[in-house]
Enzyme design. Structure first.
Site, PDB file in Angstrom:
ATOM      1  N   ASN A 156      61.233 -93.633 -26.199  1.00  0.00           N
ATOM      2  CA  ASN A 156      61.049 -93.554 -24.756  1.00  0.00           C
ATOM      3  C   ASN A 156      61.835 -94.666 -24.050  1.00  0.00           C
ATOM      4  O   ASN A 156      61.639 -94.932 -22.875  1.00  0.00           O
ATOM      5  CB  ASN A 156      59.553 -93.648 -24.448  1.00  0.00           C
ATOM      6  CG  ASN A 156      59.260 -93.209 -23.032  1.00  0.00           C
ATOM      7  OD1 ASN A 156      60.061 -92.541 -22.389  1.00  0.00           O
ATOM      8  ND2 ASN A 156      58.114 -93.619 -22.525  1.00  0.00           N
ATOM      9  N   SER A 480      52.202 -83.207  -8.000  1.00  0.00           N
ATOM     10  CA  SER A 480      51.782 -84.409  -7.290  1.00  0.00           C
ATOM     11  C   SER A 480      52.407 -84.468  -5.904  1.00  0.00           C
ATOM     12  O   SER A 480      53.511 -83.974  -5.678  1.00  0.00           O
ATOM     13  CB  SER A 480      52.161 -85.646  -8.092  1.00  0.00           C
ATOM     14  OG  SER A 480      53.531 -85.632  -8.380  1.00  0.00           O
ATOM     15  N   GLU A 531      47.169 -84.057  -6.994  1.00  0.00           N
ATOM     16  CA  GLU A 531      46.864 -85.032  -8.060  1.00  0.00           C
ATOM     17  C   GLU A 531      46.524 -86.450  -7.578  1.00  0.00           C
ATOM     18  O   GLU A 531      46.890 -87.436  -8.245  1.00  0.00           O
ATOM     19  CB  GLU A 531      48.033 -85.086  -9.076  1.00  0.00           C
ATOM     20  CG  GLU A 531      48.385 -83.721  -9.663  1.00  0.00           C
ATOM     21  CD  GLU A 531      49.573 -83.746 -10.632  1.00  0.00           C
ATOM     22  OE1 GLU A 531      49.825 -84.797 -11.251  1.00  0.00           O
ATOM     23  OE2 GLU A 531      50.239 -82.705 -10.771  1.00  0.00           O
ATOM     24  N   HIS A 742      64.281 -87.275  -7.352  1.00  0.00           N
ATOM     25  CA  HIS A 742      64.430 -88.675  -7.764  1.00  0.00           C
ATOM     26  C   HIS A 742      65.124 -89.502  -6.700  1.00  0.00           C
ATOM     27  O   HIS A 742      65.184 -90.715  -6.791  1.00  0.00           O
ATOM     28  CB  HIS A 742      65.217 -88.762  -9.080  1.00  0.00           C
ATOM     29  CG  HIS A 742      64.549 -88.004 -10.187  1.00  0.00           C
ATOM     30  ND1 HIS A 742      64.807 -86.680 -10.418  1.00  0.00           N
ATOM     31  CD2 HIS A 742      63.610 -88.380 -11.087  1.00  0.00           C
ATOM     32  CE1 HIS A 742      64.069 -86.269 -11.432  1.00  0.00           C
ATOM     33  NE2 HIS A 742      63.330 -87.275 -11.854  1.00  0.00           N
TER      34      HIS A 742
HETATM   35  N1  GLN Z   1      52.391 -82.206 -12.439  1.00  0.00           N
HETATM   36  C1  GLN Z   1      53.082 -83.425 -12.595  1.00  0.00           C
HETATM   37  C2  GLN Z   1      53.484 -84.013 -11.248  1.00  0.00           C
HETATM   38  O1  GLN Z   1      53.842 -83.288 -10.383  1.00  0.00           O
HETATM   39  C3  GLN Z   1      54.313 -83.258 -13.441  1.00  0.00           C
HETATM   40  C4  GLN Z   1      55.039 -84.554 -13.651  1.00  0.00           C
HETATM   41  C5  GLN Z   1      56.180 -84.479 -14.607  1.00  0.00           C
HETATM   42  O2  GLN Z   1      56.732 -83.446 -14.869  1.00  0.00           O
HETATM   43  N2  GLN Z   1      56.598 -85.588 -15.148  1.00  0.00           N
HETATM   44  O3  GLN Z   1      53.479 -85.186 -11.041  1.00  0.00           O
END
Ligand code: GLN
Ligand code: ZN
Length: 805
Positions: A156, A480, A531, A742
């Site tokens: 990672n 999210s 979320e 991003h």
């Molecule tokens: N459901 C998550 C979000 O929207 C997915 C995040 C991800 O793919 N890393 O934050």
């Protein structure tokens, strides 16, 4: 930014004490042999975490970047960290202590700096590379974007990808390796300077923008070697007796041309290396028999390091193919990728069998890879109970393990240390907290059978459409919504029990209400709850599942100053109670539009955790799959019609070697299907993945048999779509991201519409979804609102055009 030379030795104040009495001191001669009592205690550490036990480097870097501290402050933190690491290893008795494994950002970027391979856009005019240039490459600056970052093998950790062209000029431009060697030496510690090997450096580079993709990076070998020679000469004259070249690309599938590059490189370096002991270090997987032969026949090399934790075939190779006489084997048997205490008794057996092959004086106990891929120091974990703590070893503890094994091999076994370890191993094996018979039984019943939904995806989509009644090109988001400071504070206070459960529920409910209302105003078709209750998509589930433990400081560097804190899966996984039903049903009750239930998939939970090593990974994954399956069924039961199961990290777990990939994909995809094979045809299962180069695993993605997949696409020049241009048939719903989340940039409606057009050329109108690349958690509302407004508008525009066509 002041231009002070980056890597010139800052004399750390903490270092002024007299040199420590340590075994490594003796090795000042060119020769590696030490004057130790009786036999050699040969212990070696490949590399060590640089972020600090409490993320000291992270905070120092970020404060420096924010202009809150100066160059000297940053250098002092860095120097103090290096000192304490070297001291710690020296005090433990490690013989071969690495230097130059510290980095202000990344070791590949350090190598780019060493070689002076600075892309033109950073305006560097020669001379020693300074912070300003260095951090501009790492992070970009006001006028120039950063260099690309990509995953370091299957870890990672992310490195900065060198950009090379046929006319790239190389020149010795960062003396960091030498200054760190000297810095340790001034402390009385003789270290092994570590360099990324020349072949690995080139193989992990990419052609600079505008260069022909077929341009061979290895053709630059002859141009980089002169710089390596200069570095080596300087290290030699500083008194180094060893040098370590990290060549982890040796564990990849290499063709003969690539393998020859290793022979060529080290043959050409041989004269410069004479008088030095040379270690070629590999890690992360087995080496092939060809790679093994290639390097072990190099004459100028004195030692070879292999990962024997992940490399059981390498172990067989050493035993069957033999090991060159007179050379050192650096046996990587203390796992650098995990947090479990080593089984010292088992390791001793392995070491003894290796000793018989390579000879007593030639066996060096080492780590499987740099310890930077594990957590730093268990000492700082005051919230873990003693039981679990006794089963663990972070980097600091692994140093002691390596040393204890080396000592035992030399006939100085620390009986107390070994028996404490044996007791901990036994307690872990027999602990009722680890084993849950019921879970074991349920998981093993899964093996050998297949799990699939009974009806095919086309028929399911029809059944779902009758219920959901969605327009063509339905719009949705990934899950999210922006996480404000306020929201984070509420969660923090709830965790610390500073606010009541009631207050907490009220705040989260309000937040969900806002997100629902916003999506209705934007006229999005399939909603999410945003979320707000989740800090992290894995931690949130781990905290509610049994078999997981959490650390306070178990951070691992992900890139630059960023760290992650993976949960520890120590036992059989089960789900005591529903985890998301409360929030999802609350959100659904606020709207008549479909609300997606939002779960993290088993493969992603597995790949983003420290996983137990006492059973195969797939078994643990199946257990998680069963827990998620229960959640899926509870959500369905509670009236949720669309359920998204994120598998963001499925691609990440793909083994490095092709020969092992099919097996992984098979169980990973199976685990995903287990989670949802039991739902009704009318329940729509979504999945989401955030990577784009999935062309190589497209068949596995189809085999996941989700009803809809949303997937990152826009950041990678729509590489994804090329798979479909190649004629791949995908019958399920698919939403390739229409804009990059991003970046703070707001895409225009025209731009998004243009993207959708391109998708419609290769995908069917009635299967295409419209959504962003990924979750919106890290964005601001001021960015999200206009971006989503444009997204919905472009979907509507296209619907209209398609309707009239
Ligand atoms: N459901 C998550 C979000 O929207 C997915 C995040 C991800 O793919 N890393 O934050
Ligand atoms: Zn994503």
């Amino acid at each position: 930014m002041p231009s002070i030379s980056l890597f010139l030795l800052a004399r750390p104040s903490a270092l002024l004490s007299p040199p420590f009495a340590i075994a490594t001191l003796a090795s000042s001669s060119r020769h590696h042999r030490l004057h130790l009592p009786r036999r050699n205690m040969a212990s070696h550490i490949i590399g060590y975490p640089r972020i600090g036990p409490k993320r000291e480097l992270k905070f120092a870097l970020e404060s420096f970047w924010d202009g809150k501290s100066n160059v000297d402050d940053l250098k002092k933190v860095a120097a103090d960290l290096r000192t304490s690491i070297w001291k710690q290893m020296a005090d433990a008795g490690i013989k071969y202590i690495p230097s130059n494994t510290f980095s202000y950002y990344d070791q590949m970027l350090d190598t780019t700096a060493m070689l002076g391979a600075i892309p033109l856009r950073y305006g560097w005019n020669g001379g020693e590379i300074e912070f300003e240039t260095y951090f501009s490459m790492a992070r970009g600056n006001a006028s120039v974007p950063a260099m690309e970052m990509t995953k370091w093998f299957d870890t990672n950790y992310h490195y900065i990808v060198p950009e090379l062209a046929p006319d790239t000029k190389f020149s010795y431009s960062s003396h960091k390796a030498v200054s760190e060697y000297n810095e340790a030496k001034a402390l009385g510690i003789d270290t092994i300077p570590v360099l990324i090997g020349p072949v690995t450096y080139l193989l992990l580079s990419k052609p600079a923008k505008g260069e022909d993709k077929s341009f061979s990076l290895l053709s630059l070998l002859g141009n980089v070697l002169p710089v390596y020679k200069e570095v080596i000469a300087e290290l030699k004259s500083s008194g180094a007796s060893w040098v370590q070249f990290d060549e982890p690309t040796l564990v990849l599938d290499l063709d003969s041309h690539q393998l020859q590059a290793f022979s060529k490189a080290y043959l050409e370096l041989e004269p410069s290396l004479s008088g030095l002991n040379v270690l070629i270090e590999t890690y992360f997987a087995d080496v092939s028999s060809e790679a093994y032969r290639t390097i072990t026949t190099l004459s100028g090399v004195s030692g070879f390091g292999f990962d024997l934790v992940r490399g059981s075939k390498t172990l067989d190779l050493i035993k069957s193919a033999g090991f060159p006489s007179g050379k050192y084997l650096f046996a990587g048997i203390v796992d650098g990728r995990n947090i479990w205490a080593n089984d010292l008794a088992a390791s001793m057996k392995m070491l003894n069998s290796l000793e018989a092959v390579v000879g007593r004086d030639k066996l060096v106990v080492s780590t499987s890879c740099s310890l930077m891929h594990t957590a730093v120091d268990l000492v700082n974990e005051d919230k873990l109970d003693n039981d679990i703590k006794s089963w663990l070893a972070f980097a600091a503890q692994k140093v002691f393990e390596v040393n204890a094994l080396a000592k035992a091999l030399a006939g100085h076994k620390d009986e107390a240390f070994f028996s404490a370890n044996a007791a901990a191993q036994a307690s872990r094996k027999s602990s009722p907290r680890v084993t849950n018979e019921e879970v074991q039984k349920a998981a093993s019943a899964l093996k050998g059978c297949d799990h699939r939904r009974a009806t095919n995806v086309r028929a399911r989509l029809d059944a779902q459409q009758k219920k959901l009644n969605l327009p063509i090109l339905p719009t949705t988001t990934i899950g999210s919504f922006p996480q404000t400071m306020d929201l984070r504070r509420v969660r923090r206070e709830h965790k610390a029990k500073k606010i009541s459960e009631e207050e907490y529920v009220k705040s989260i409910k309000e937040e969900i209400g806002k997100v629902v209302k916003l999506q209705e105003e934007l006229d999005i078709d399939v909603l999410v709850h945003g979320e707000p209750e989740r800090n992290d998509m894995v931690e949130y589930f781990g905290e509610q599942l049994s078999g997981f433990a959490f650390t306070v400081n178990g951070w691992v560097q992900s890139y630059g100053s960023r760290c992650v804190k993976p949960p520890i899966i120590y036992g059989d996984v089960s789900r005591p109670t529903a985890m998301t039903v409360f929030w999802s049903t609350m959100a659904q009750s606020m709207t008549s539009r479909p609300m997606k239930g939002m779960l993290t998939g088993p493969v992603t939970i597995l790949n983003w955790s420290f996983v137990r090593n006492d059973q195969p990974r797939f078994e643990t994954c199946y257990q998680i799959a069963l827990a998620i399956k229960k959640e899926v069924e509870d959500l369905e039961e509670a009236g949720i019609k669309v359920i998204q199961i994120d598998e963001a990290a499925l691609r990440e777990g793909l083994p490095l070697r092709k020969s092992e990939q099919a097996f992984y994909l098979d169980w990973a995809v199976h685990a995903f299907r287990i989670t949802n094979c039991g739902v009704k045809d009318t329940t729509q299962i979504h999945t989401h993945m955030c990577y784009s180069n999935f062309n190589d695993i497209i068949h596995s993605i189809i085999d996941m048999d989700a009803d809809v997949i949303t997937i990152e696409n826009s950041r990678s020049d729509e590489k994804l779509l090329s798979a479909f241009r190649g004629g791949i048939k995908y019958s399920a719903g698919i939403g390739p991201g229409v804009y990059d989340i991003h970046s703070p940039r707001i895409p225009s409606m025209e731009e998004i519409a243009d993207r959708i057009y391109k998708m419609l050329v290769v995908l069917e109108t009635n299967t295409l979804w419209v959504n962003p690349d990924c979750g919106l958690k890290t964005r601001k509302y001021s960015e999200v609102k206009p971006a989503l407004t444009n997204m919905v508008a472009s979907a509507k525009l296209l619907r209209k055009q398609l309707g009239s066509a």
